[in-house]
Design an enzyme around this catalytic site. Structure first.
Site, PDB file in Angstrom:
ATOM      1  N   VAL A  12     -15.035  22.568  12.979  1.00 38.82           N
ATOM      2  CA  VAL A  12     -15.716  23.533  12.683  1.00 38.82           C
ATOM      3  C   VAL A  12     -15.472  23.244  10.211  1.00 38.82           C
ATOM      4  O   VAL A  12     -17.088  23.354   9.711  1.00 38.82           O
ATOM      5  CB  VAL A  12     -14.937  24.429  12.192  1.00 38.82           C
ATOM      6  CG1 VAL A  12     -15.356  25.887  11.795  1.00 38.82           C
ATOM      7  CG2 VAL A  12     -15.224  24.818  13.865  1.00 38.82           C
ATOM      8  N   VAL A 127     -13.978  34.799  15.701  1.00 36.26           N
ATOM      9  CA  VAL A 127     -13.530  35.763  17.407  1.00 36.26           C
ATOM     10  C   VAL A 127     -15.305  35.742  17.712  1.00 36.26           C
ATOM     11  O   VAL A 127     -16.032  36.441  16.683  1.00 36.26           O
ATOM     12  CB  VAL A 127     -13.158  37.525  17.336  1.00 36.26           C
ATOM     13  CG1 VAL A 127     -13.964  37.778  18.627  1.00 36.26           C
ATOM     14  CG2 VAL A 127     -11.928  37.726  16.986  1.00 36.26           C
ATOM     15  N   GLY A 129     -17.097  33.464  17.508  1.00 34.94           N
ATOM     16  CA  GLY A 129     -18.027  31.899  17.119  1.00 34.94           C
ATOM     17  C   GLY A 129     -19.126  32.090  16.057  1.00 34.94           C
ATOM     18  O   GLY A 129     -18.826  33.003  15.004  1.00 34.94           O
ATOM     19  N   ILE A 131     -21.621  34.298  16.707  1.00 37.73           N
ATOM     20  CA  ILE A 131     -22.130  35.814  16.901  1.00 37.73           C
ATOM     21  C   ILE A 131     -21.728  36.307  15.735  1.00 37.73           C
ATOM     22  O   ILE A 131     -20.629  36.562  16.078  1.00 37.73           O
ATOM     23  CB  ILE A 131     -21.454  35.960  18.532  1.00 37.73           C
ATOM     24  CG1 ILE A 131     -22.109  35.776  19.708  1.00 37.73           C
ATOM     25  CG2 ILE A 131     -22.553  37.233  18.678  1.00 37.73           C
ATOM     26  CD1 ILE A 131     -21.401  35.160  20.947  1.00 37.73           C
ATOM     27  N   GLY A 182     -16.726  18.053  26.038  1.00 36.15           N
ATOM     28  CA  GLY A 182     -15.721  18.256  24.854  1.00 36.15           C
ATOM     29  C   GLY A 182     -16.003  19.867  25.002  1.00 36.15           C
ATOM     30  O   GLY A 182     -15.796  20.707  23.562  1.00 36.15           O
ATOM     31  N   GLU A 185     -10.501  21.045  25.819  1.00 40.74           N
ATOM     32  CA  GLU A 185      -9.264  20.362  24.658  1.00 40.74           C
ATOM     33  C   GLU A 185      -9.166  19.788  25.321  1.00 40.74           C
ATOM     34  O   GLU A 185      -8.647  19.861  26.590  1.00 40.74           O
ATOM     35  CB  GLU A 185      -8.082  21.232  23.536  1.00 40.74           C
ATOM     36  CG  GLU A 185      -8.585  22.725  23.059  1.00 40.74           C
ATOM     37  CD  GLU A 185      -9.134  21.859  21.867  1.00 40.74           C
ATOM     38  OE1 GLU A 185      -8.953  20.520  20.967  1.00 40.74           O
ATOM     39  OE2 GLU A 185     -10.504  22.257  20.468  1.00 40.74           O
ATOM     40  N   ASP A 196      -6.053  31.945  24.392  1.00 44.46           N
ATOM     41  CA  ASP A 196      -7.161  32.113  23.331  1.00 44.46           C
ATOM     42  C   ASP A 196      -7.591  33.207  22.544  1.00 44.46           C
ATOM     43  O   ASP A 196      -8.286  34.186  22.331  1.00 44.46           O
ATOM     44  CB  ASP A 196      -7.651  31.256  22.936  1.00 44.46           C
ATOM     45  CG  ASP A 196      -9.538  31.156  22.166  1.00 44.46           C
ATOM     46  OD1 ASP A 196      -8.908  30.596  21.162  1.00 44.46           O
ATOM     47  OD2 ASP A 196     -10.833  30.883  22.864  1.00 44.46           O
ATOM     48  N   LYS A 200      -8.040  36.360  20.232  1.00 39.27           N
ATOM     49  CA  LYS A 200      -9.069  37.815  19.568  1.00 39.27           C
ATOM     50  C   LYS A 200      -9.148  38.682  19.923  1.00 39.27           C
ATOM     51  O   LYS A 200     -10.060  39.661  19.423  1.00 39.27           O
ATOM     52  CB  LYS A 200     -10.333  36.819  20.254  1.00 39.27           C
ATOM     53  CG  LYS A 200     -10.817  35.484  19.807  1.00 39.27           C
ATOM     54  CD  LYS A 200     -11.762  34.236  20.536  1.00 39.27           C
ATOM     55  CE  LYS A 200     -12.246  33.070  20.251  1.00 39.27           C
ATOM     56  NZ  LYS A 200     -12.565  31.802  21.011  1.00 39.27           N
TER      57      LYS A 200
END
Lengths: 401, 401
Positions: A12, A127, A129, A131, A182, A185, A196, A200
């Protein structure tokens, strides 16, 4: 000219530098001033990067440079990301981040620190990505009392479930494929076990209901227990299985949970496939609105980080509309055992045994080779669902959205 | 305390008063000050309304009251809404609106007037009703160069097309039903002929590409020519027919059009049914993001109007992030005859005649009782599509998304 620093030059972080470079003119126009990446903090060196000369290994260089007024934290993990964020805010530097771990655990404190120091702490990318969901909630839906949110919040698990559904792939093969591409992880535990998504949901509770719920207190079930048989059965009944992060508020009490759910095909979340995310928000005036798009990935996530940067720079610090919440206390949370929803059961009992338990009220009933599948006609509480599990030989059970 | 006026107490206007009343506490908290509806301008009286005492019939009362700093225009139609808006902005009053007719025709001038007078002109509700799409484009996707937008922008036509698909209803019956349910106006021309969608495409061009395209210059085809046979054939081929507003920019040239299209089931817009709207935006960093929700209706549309009000009040006027565009000039527009897309044809020719024209390149081929349906393998220009229509006996043709 605004000088900024990037903390963490991974996927990122490097994406953020790429967005700022590729769309430089546009961003400059939107901000009313140029943005310079003065430092990049990372343990590694990047001799082949066009940003090689900006790389530093000592956080103090950034902290002590009064020219740096904005820091983008994309290190991941709680530590030292939390400590660095705190130090930056206290030094009067605004911070933007994609780090859901830090926001979900320390968001309240960090927002307060930002407020006290007259700077901003924004985390749109944490949260969904790329969007635009968080700012939409606290700006565009500000005229609404948010009643509930349901989201497909993790791309890896959605890819695995889509793959199981579309191609009949097994869970293990789908996971291996996700890792190869990819998406997942090397250690996929946080994804497939739902942590995860829980982080969020915690953040969404903050923005939707004003209370940041501790991720550890969110009942969370991942997708490791989902079998090909479940996926197949769901499809036959007219549902898609999705890992759903859910939160709602009733009489001031919040219920938040993460679990795989059977989503009816009439619900727009059922069509959110592959690595895409979708977040369905229900407001008391607008009704249902859904936000859909790439929930992860280098450039999409960086796109949201840079949107926060633009918001801060163009708002000249003080004028930015800011997210706001406090930490939820135990009294804010509903008793989970009374949370009620429609359920799916697959049991190895006979049809007459099933009818004896559910009466004739089951909405869908499917009989297969040695099993009966049922979707209940009415919502039942966790407690009632446990009782069913005592009465029947349950092969599989799942909540229905 | 902020004093405001509502112009037009119809569906959206009364919805706006309802949102401001029902969510008063929440809105007050979000704004940092209370909002009072001081006047409601309408030709009619509303003796039974709780707001009966605020109704005035003379616009000058509002214009000349220095206490009124914000006006919500929800009159509909160009005149006198345009003149009233202009007068308010010149008098230093911010204006919010749901009026797509005014924004699409006079938006550039009105934004300039707002700028000159240090106030805001916001119109979130003019596209997508309650869906937060415009602010998402100019704030959340500000880090992106927008490449294209495709939207289901009109609830009435989407309801008709959904009804034709799901229940095999004829166009006329579906329209009558939409009118009965209050979705369609008594005079549904602007909806079914695509003008309403064209106005929204015009506004989207302004926000996505910085150029407001005149609605009259947008090639527009409505849904009046869609037959049950088209809908049925589309479903067999794996598509849903939707009225799509499209705009893209290539090499600085904008193409904008409105027409019914065959949307593949893999595209999330295909699942947007009934009166819902969906807008799919493609940015050069984020890729595809979609916004979905109620594109019309009293409270959803009012919810967006009130979000603009909150944005202005909480930003204390000056700090609000503002939309910005100029009028498109002819040089900004691409030559429409070279616009290329995949096409659908249904022809009454023989399979061998069809093969002679399309070669073996057709992607899908379906033969029925006295007809052959074809989806072309490659995009073709409007010019090439016209040539096909000269060579074959075309019963129906449609663009594919």
């Amino acid at each position: 000219m605004i000088s900024m620093a990037i903390l963490g030059f991974g996927v990122v972080g490097s994406g953020c530098a790429e967005v700022l470079t590729q769309n430089k003119d546009l961003i400059c126009e939107s901000c009313g001033s140029e943005i310079e990446i003065k430092y990049i903090l990372d343990l590694r060196d990047f001799p082949d990067s066009p940003f090689a000369d900006r790389v530093v290994h000592d956080f103090q260089v950034i902290l002590n440079d009064p020219e740096v007024s904005l820091v983008a934290e994309m290190m991941g993990g709680s530590h030292p990301a939390y400590e660095f964020t705190k130090a930056c805010l206290c030094a009067g530097k605004s911070v933007v981040t994609s780090n859901k771990e830090v926001v979900s655990n320390f968001g309240t404190e960090l927002l307060q620190l930002a407020e006290q120091n007259g700077v901003s702490y924004l985390f749109e990318a944490s949260v969904g990505g790329g969007i635009p969901v968080l700012r939409s909630i606290y700006v565009d839906l500000a005229s609404n009392r948010i009643r509930s949110v349901n989201g497909i919040l993790n791309g890896t698990t959605n890819y695995i479930l889509s793959s199981m559904k579309e191609h009949g792939t097994s869970f293990d093969d789908a996971l291996a494929q996700a890792q190869k591409l990819g998406y997942a992880e090397a250690n996929p535990a946080a994804d497939v076990q739902g942590l995860d998504a829980a982080r969020k949901v915690a953040i969404l509770c903050g923005l939707c209901f004003g209370k940041l719920v501790c991720p550890a207190s969110i009942p969370t079930t991942g997708i490791t227990g989902i079998s090909g048989k479940d996926v197949e059965d769901a499809a036959k009944l007219g549902y898609a299985i999705k890992l759903i992060g859910h939160a709602d508020v009733k009489d001031g009490k919040i219920t938040a949970l993460v679990s795989p759910r059977m989503v009816p095909l009439s619900n727009p979340l059922s069509g959110v496939s592959d690595v895409f995310n979708g977040v369905l928000v229900n407001g008391n005036m607008v009704g249902d609105v859904m936000f859909y798009g790439p929930g992860a990935g280098k450039l999409p996530t960086a796109s949201a980080v840079v949107a926060d940067i633009i918001d801060i720079v163009s708002g000249k610090g003080g004028a930015v509309k800011k997210p706001h919440f406090v930490d939820a206390v135990p009294e804010d949370l509903a008793d989970f055992s009374s949370y009620a929803c429609v359920r799916y059961f697959r049991v190895s009992n006979s049809l007459s045994e099933v009818s004896a338990v559910f009466g004739t009220d089951a909405l869908h009933l499917l009989t297969g080779d040695g099993y009966v599948s049922v979707i209940t006609a009415a919502p039942m509480s966790e407690r009632e669902a446990d009782e069913i599990c005592e009465k029947l030989d349950v092969l599989s059970t799942m909540r229905v959205l």
